[in-house]
Design an enzyme around this catalytic site. Structure first.
Site, PDB file in Angstrom:
ATOM      1  N   GLY A   1      23.280  12.870  21.898  1.00 31.08           N
ATOM      2  CA  GLY A   1      23.250  11.581  21.702  1.00 31.08           C
ATOM      3  C   GLY A   1      24.058  10.352  21.875  1.00 31.08           C
ATOM      4  O   GLY A   1      25.157  10.749  21.007  1.00 31.08           O
TER       5      GLY A   1
ATOM      6  N   GLY B   1      24.567   6.379  22.403  1.00 31.58           N
ATOM      7  CA  GLY B   1      24.235   4.658  22.578  1.00 31.58           C
ATOM      8  C   GLY B   1      24.962   4.084  22.685  1.00 31.58           C
ATOM      9  O   GLY B   1      26.553   3.814  22.094  1.00 31.58           O
ATOM     10  N   GLY B   2      24.995   3.089  22.712  1.00 40.22           N
ATOM     11  CA  GLY B   2      25.471   1.458  22.623  1.00 40.22           C
ATOM     12  C   GLY B   2      25.645   0.927  21.190  1.00 40.22           C
ATOM     13  O   GLY B   2      26.888   0.764  21.092  1.00 40.22           O
TER      14      GLY B   2
ATOM     15  N   THR C   1      27.039   7.343  18.614  1.00 36.37           N
ATOM     16  CA  THR C   1      27.102   8.968  19.237  1.00 36.37           C
ATOM     17  C   THR C   1      26.300   9.919  17.424  1.00 36.37           C
ATOM     18  O   THR C   1      26.659   9.582  16.265  1.00 36.37           O
ATOM     19  CB  THR C   1      28.294   9.686  19.246  1.00 36.37           C
ATOM     20  OG1 THR C   1      29.293   8.581  20.065  1.00 36.37           O
ATOM     21  CG2 THR C   1      28.389  10.754  20.142  1.00 36.37           C
ATOM     22  N   VAL C   2      25.722  11.037  18.252  1.00 37.38           N
ATOM     23  CA  VAL C   2      25.261  11.785  17.682  1.00 37.38           C
ATOM     24  C   VAL C   2      25.489  12.766  17.854  1.00 37.38           C
ATOM     25  O   VAL C   2      25.951  13.658  18.655  1.00 37.38           O
ATOM     26  CB  VAL C   2      23.551  11.866  17.400  1.00 37.38           C
ATOM     27  CG1 VAL C   2      23.106  13.032  16.946  1.00 37.38           C
ATOM     28  CG2 VAL C   2      22.984  10.595  17.396  1.00 37.38           C
TER      29      VAL C   2
ATOM     30  N   LYS D   1      25.197  11.397  12.442  1.00 37.53           N
ATOM     31  CA  LYS D   1      25.697  10.334  12.898  1.00 37.53           C
ATOM     32  C   LYS D   1      27.108   9.326  13.203  1.00 37.53           C
ATOM     33  O   LYS D   1      27.045   9.248  12.004  1.00 37.53           O
ATOM     34  CB  LYS D   1      24.014   9.005  13.176  1.00 37.53           C
ATOM     35  CG  LYS D   1      23.955   7.830  13.748  1.00 37.53           C
ATOM     36  CD  LYS D   1      22.697   7.032  13.070  1.00 37.53           C
ATOM     37  CE  LYS D   1      22.883   7.029  11.465  1.00 37.53           C
ATOM     38  NZ  LYS D   1      21.201   6.245  11.361  1.00 37.53           N
TER      39      LYS D   1
ATOM     40  N   ASP E   1       9.482  -0.098   8.913  1.00 39.18           N
ATOM     41  CA  ASP E   1       9.607  -0.743  10.304  1.00 39.18           C
ATOM     42  C   ASP E   1       9.054   0.802  11.209  1.00 39.18           C
ATOM     43  O   ASP E   1       9.116   1.487  11.788  1.00 39.18           O
ATOM     44  CB  ASP E   1      11.505   0.087  10.616  1.00 39.18           C
ATOM     45  CG  ASP E   1      11.485  -0.633  12.321  1.00 39.18           C
ATOM     46  OD1 ASP E   1      11.016  -1.223  13.387  1.00 39.18           O
ATOM     47  OD2 ASP E   1      12.822  -0.158  12.596  1.00 39.18           O
TER      48      ASP E   1
END
Length: 742
Positions: A418, A420-421, A424-425, A439, A535
């Protein structure tokens, strides 16, 4: 008497008056403290910024810095330091701020970063220290916790149980203290209070046990005089510039030393001399021959200015003497041979020595950097948390960076699952063969580190099959790394909102809703501490290979004592899921999570995003439109066609009514998560009993992998929901929406 004699006599008395006045102002000592250059009790006898006040109203008199209330306990002229009384911050409140800014403005003093420690004493308190110039930047922190309900006393080690200490990495002149309760019950009654202060490390090492015993159960901050060591320096000039000025402070037999990147200078006596380097002739020769324990000599000791000579006696050789009767102990030829061999060996080993030195320097820098990040990421606080609870220690650990580098093949690009902005995973395999998700965030902000600590603290105390397991963390990088159990099927939001005509079967949606409700009911009522998630959303519900729900992302969660129904806090959450009552009042309760769960039920029914145009011509909020449709009795117009096809009308209506109850604008009229859990269990139980009575059991299904994609397929081999794929989604949302940037 003549006029001339009267004038001479008047001048004599005037001069005598001045002498007496000067003598009264410029004291040479105050109680037991000597006052010498550059200090003085009047501007006429002190350098600018070094004025002291000797307050005679105390018995014995007390010495203070200038016109401040900071008491001077001792002054070291040779070390350019001053020992003063530290400020002790004390409170019984759950959150408290105070400051210490009593130093003279633009003065020569700053708190020594090498000789002092930041200390907290208390039961379940997080103490933070920040600069008044940058109050949001925490420069030091530590946590003091209790381990049982009988005593807060310790063995005087100040390592986190009842007392903790931390380094001060920045030299400043003004500080802000912040004390925050960790929700541990006060063990010492209503008179118990938490305290924080800065203390001299050598004093702390010898007085910590006495200090703890007096500070644990009292509220009198003056019960113990806590000393703190200050550095002081002259002007704001470097040695090169100061040496050219007429008011250069260093005397003969002394040397100038630049202080803190040339923002001032200090004077030190040369080797072989001792005394006050700021006074004229203040550095006096040390008589080494009178101190044989410090300056050993096996022969005849002869003192000289700044040094001494030890002459060996006849026929004796020693490392502590040089010559005997003027003859060399070692022949000149032998000396030359030894020197030559030494030079040859040095030339041969020099390249190897340089390589080894560079390797050691690199390893040392890396070790120092890891230690810096470990402190910055509150490593000592988490170590104390884990070591103080056996159950937590069995479930999670603090990994070192080498372990995670080995698990991910040094964070190889092929291990990325994974991206994203925000970071990274990586997929990793630990030494015990556990498959994990690691993570690694890009961004470093103080709020993110705080949320990281919050998530670790909460998840470490939770053990539930429908809550994602946290195996541990790594604190040796600039931004902490989190190590979770590997959840292969991504987030529920990916399954619901993928661009396919069919999604999760209706029965799986009901089961996922029930499992999520169980996790939330456990957090609210069954855990050792009540936890409000804050959340709840489909992006934070992860699905494993068997589509079992796993609740994640506890970065914004808040733990609350069992006897409290809510807390007032800063609004946080995701738009579309946030409880309107919480949004407008700022009061967070368990019913705030119930509202968010109601939005998830509507998503399961409609496959609509919480905020989107979708099927609603007016656009806007999914929850608001759902409530309007329910009032108009038009529910089946907005349902997902797959739900209408697979679900029974009675159970669809029942779950819709449950969602409507959860979305009530008045929190007190919403059901609890335990009531929601029981209602969903009843619905699923009725469905199972009905199928058994009718003799039509659902076709057994399994997950079959085809070209790297999992499909739900019946045991007989027929494809069910052939367009629905479960492992095509990235794990980016699964982890990156957690405790770091939201």
């Amino acid at each position: 008497m003549s006029l001339a004699k009267m004038i001479v006599l008047g001048l004599f008395f005037f001069q005598l008056l001045n002498i007496r006045s000067l003598g009264a102002a410029c004291l040479s000592n105050c109680s037991t403290i000597d006052i010498k250059d550059p200090f003085g009790t009047d501007s006429s006898c002190a350098r600018l910024g070094f004025e002291l006040t000797c307050n005679q109203s105390f018995q014995p008199p007390k010495l203070f810095l200038g016109n401040t209330s900071i008491e001077v306990l001792d002054i070291s002229y040779s070390g350019s330091t001053a020992l003063v009384r530290s400020k002790v911050v004390s409170t019984i409140q759950s959150s408290y701020n105070d400051s210490w800014s009593g130093f003279p403005t633009n003065g020569p003093y700053s708190i020594s970063i090498t000789q002092n420690k930041f200390v907290a004493v208390g039961c379940g308190t997080l103490a933070q220290l920040s600069s008044l110039q940058q109050p949001q930047q925490v420069i030091s922190a530590c946590a003091s916790i209790c381990v049982d309900q009988t005593s807060t006393s310790t063995d005087g080690s100040c390592t986190g149980i009842g007392c903790c200490k931390s380094s001060i990495p920045t030299s400043l002149t003004s500080f802000e203290f912040q004390l925050t309760s960790l929700n541990q019950m006060s063990l010492s009654g209503k008179n118990y209070s938490n305290k924080a202060f800065i203390a001299q490390e050598t004093w702390l090492n010898t007085n910590v046990q006495a200090m703890e015993s007096q500070y644990t159960n009292v509220t009198d901050d003056n019960s113990v005089v806590v000393p703190v060591l200050l550095d002081w320096k002259i002007d704001n000039l470097s040695c090169a510039k100061a040496n050219r000025k007429s008011d250069y402070a260093c005397s003969s037999n002394s040397v100038c030393v630049d202080y803190n990147n040339s923002t001032g200078y200090q004077c030190k006596c040369l080797d072989g001399y001792d005394g006050n380097p700021y006074m004229k002739d203040g550095c006096q020769d040390i008589i080494e021959c009178n101190q044989p324990n410090k300056y050993p000599c096996d022969g005849t000791c002869v003192n000289s200015q700044g040094s001494y000579t030890c002459i060996c006696q006849n026929g004796k050789r020693s490392s502590n003497c040089t010559t005997s009767n003027g003859k060399e102990l070692i022949p000149l030829a032998g000396v030359l041979i030894i020197v030559g061999v030494g030079i040859f060996v040095c030339l041969l080993s020099l390249p190897i020595a340089i390589i080894m030195l560079m390797y050691k320097l690199k390893a040392r820098r890396l070790r120092k950097l890891k230690e810096k990040f470990f402190k910055q990421n509150r490593g000592f606080l988490l170590e104390q948390l884990i070591s103080s609870n056996k159950d937590i220690a069995e479930r999670m650990k603090i990994f070192n960076l080498e372990e995670l580098e080995k698990a991910t093949n040094n964070f190889d690009q092929t291990r990325i699952v994974g991206r994203g902005g925000h970071g990274t995973v990586y997929k990793g395999i630990l030494s015990d063969q556990r498959v994990v998700a690691i993570k690694k965030s890009k961004i470093k902000l103080q709020r993110e580190i705080d949320e990281f600590i919050n998530e670790v603290v909460i998840l470490s105390q939770i053990n539930h099959r429908n809550v994602v397991k946290l195996y541990g963390c790594c604190l040796e990088t600039e931004v902490p790394l989190l190590v979770y159990e590997f959840i292969s099927n991504g987030a529920l939001s990916n399954h619901l909102h993928a661009n396919f005509s069919r999604s999760l079967p209706w029965q799986d949606r009901m089961r996922i809703a029930l499992e999520t409700a169980r996790a939330l009911a456990y957090l609210h009522t069954a855990a050792s501490i009540s936890v409000f998630h804050r959340d709840i959303k489909t992006a934070n519900i992860l699905l494993d290979d068997s589509l079992t729900a796993k609740l994640s992302d506890f970065g914004a969660s808040r733990s609350v004592p069992i006897n409290q129904t809510g807390i007032t806090t800063v609004i946080q959450g995701t738009y579309g899921y946030v409880d309107p009552e919480y949004y407008y009042t700022g009061r967070l309760t368990e019913k705030s999570d119930v509202y968010s769960f109601g939005v998830i039920l509507v998503e399961l029914l409609t496959r609509e995003m919480p905020v989107s145009q979708g099927r609603f011509p007016d656009g806007g909020n999914l929850a608001a439109n759902f409530m309007m449709v329910m009032q108009d009795n038009r529910l089946f117009e907005i349902l997902d066609p797959q739900v209408v096809e697979e679900g029974r009308k009675s159970e669809i209506k029942a779950i819709s009514a449950l969602a409507e109850a959860c979305l009530n604008l008045k929190g007190e009229e919403r059901p609890t998560m335990k009531q929601v859990e029981m209602e969903l269990e009843n619905l699923l139980g009725l469905r199972k009993r009905s199928k058994k009575r009718s003799g039509h059991l659902s076709t057994p299904q399994r997950l079959v992998e085809n070209d790297g994609i999992l499909r739900i397929t019946s045991i007989e081999g027929s494809s069910s929901s052939s367009e629905y794929m479960t492992r095509q989604f990235s794990l980016e949302e699964e982890f990156l929406v957690e405790s770091f940037p939201r």
